[in-house]
Design a protein around this motif. Structure first.
Motif: not given
Ligand code: CA
Length: 420
Positions: A167-176, A412-415
């Protein structure tokens, strides 16, 4: 059972998530010190590593607590688990002769950093929520029919231990890769249908050998404790990839768990049976002991920059169709060995109405029925900056067994690194 009193005053309220009745296990650090094992009591953490060093706790098996995980305790098995809990209870109970020695081993939770409480050896996610399975059937296949196997098998898939975070770890929007039904070709890019799944996680404390089936009674004995679990899901990636082998990348970018392991012993007063069976289960899945727990669950959402939190869901773990013990038995019966630190996700927990659904997919009916937050914003899926919190409480007579929040914020997702 009623509230058990502690000399730690903050633990003696009906609303405290961490009374003496609970004593959940976590890993913490303060300042520059190394992470080590601790136990939550009221608004404090009892330092198990220092308690061991001072001779207050000695389980006669060598050092157990000066490490950043509880796996070594798990491996010792149920007899040691019970003795340890009894010893910690004796130290922290009102009137304890150990109070003076233990007093200096308490740290405020507010100033501590929390870590993963155990090393996740493997991770399996099940699909044992009937309402969720029926809703997904209605959304994806046009009718609430369950898959043909569902009333007979606690179905699941093998997930990735490496994806599990505290808990507390940010979640990066995935690429796919994804493909709209009417598109000619698939495309690659950021997930646009980012979702949560409200689940409980059962932690396997003692293992079993490959090729060694276990009964549900044995399976229940093997479970060390429970955490809240958010199985973050990329619905557009999942929707394109899942046939015929099931979830893969759509579930592999993050699974959050709450920071405290609530032991099976603390949950004992809240045991409840699985719901009535539509079809009789095969004998190996029969339960001799109620395998679910009466745990109230909530999902909260807070958009970036907003002071307003919206409660999206209230439901209960007792709504599941299969218990963790049944899932563990089914897992092992085919020959799969299990190891200490194996994490079993329950499957999404949904109740019968919209305010009891455990995923946005269900709340917004796959984007067809957006819902409104208290801030006035509309949502079908998660947006960047949204913070999602899962909360769990078992409520007794004048006391509460809390889990500690399971929180994640969407980055936000990575570029896209593959196009310029
Ligand atoms: Ca799931």
């Amino acid at each position: 059972m009623t509230l058990q009193k502690s000399w730690v005053a903050s633990a003696n309220s009906a609303e405290s998530p961490f009374p003496l009745n609970n004593l959940p296990y976590g890993v913490f650090s303060v300042g520059e010190e190394d992470p080590r094992c601790g136990v939550a009591i009221g608004d404090m953490i009892f330092d198990m590593a220092q308690a061991e060093a001072a001779g207050l706790v000695d389980m006669d098996v060598g050092a157990l607590f000066d490490v950043p995980f509880w796996n070594e305790v798990m491996e010792e098995g149920p007899a040691l688990w019970a003795a340890l809990r009894a010893r910690i209870t004796a130290i922290l109970a009102e009137g304890s002769p150990d109070q003076a020695a233990a007093q200096s081993l308490l740290y405020p939770q507010a100033g501590a950093e929390l870590y993963m409480p155990f090393l996740v050896s493997e991770y399996t996610d099940f699909y044992a929520g009937r309402q969720h399975a029926e809703n997904m059937g209605a959304i994806l296949r046009g009718g609430p029919e369950l898959p043909a196997n569902w009333l007979h098998i606690p179905i699941g898939y093998n997930g990735r231990a490496s994806s599990v975070v505290v808990s507390g770890t940010p979640i990066r929007r995935p690429l796919g890769q994804m493909k709209a039904p009417d598109a000619a070709m698939p495309s690659f890019g950021p997930c646009k249908r980012l979702d949560i799944e409200l689940e409980m996680g059962a932690i396997v404390g003692t293992g079993c050998d490959i090729g060694a089936p276990i009964s549900t009674t044995k399976a229940d004995e093997m479970i060390f404790g429970y955490v809240l679990l958010n199985d973050w899901s990329a619905r557009d990636i999942q929707g394109w990839e899942y046939q015929p082998l099931g979830p893969f990348q759509g579930k592999a970018f993050g699974t959050s768990v709450s920071p405290w392991i609530v032991t099976k012993e603390a949950l004992e007063p809240f045991r409840t049976s699985v719901p009535p069976r539509d079809k009789e289960l095969l004998p190996y899945l029969a339960e001799t002991k109620p395998g679910l727990y009466d745990i109230e669950l909530e999902v909260l959402m807070q958009p970036e920059g907003s002071d307003t939190v919206t409660e999206l869901t209230k439901t209960n773990y007792s709504r599941m169709y299969y218990s963790a013990a049944q899932q563990l038995t089914h897992h092992a019966v085919g020959g799969c060995g299990m190891t200490p630190g194996d994490l079993l996700g329950s499957g999404t927990i949904s109740g019968p109405t919209k305010t009891e659904y455990g995923s946005l997919m269900e709340m917004g009916w796959a984007g067809k029925e957006p819902f409104t937050l208290n801030s006035g914003e509309q949502r079908s899926w998660l947006e960047d900056g949204d913070t999602m919190t899962l909360r769990g409480n078992a409520r007794g007579d004048g006391f509460t067994i809390g889990f500690g929040d399971c929180v994640g914020k969407i980055l936000p997702a990575l570029d896209d690194p593959f196009t310029s």
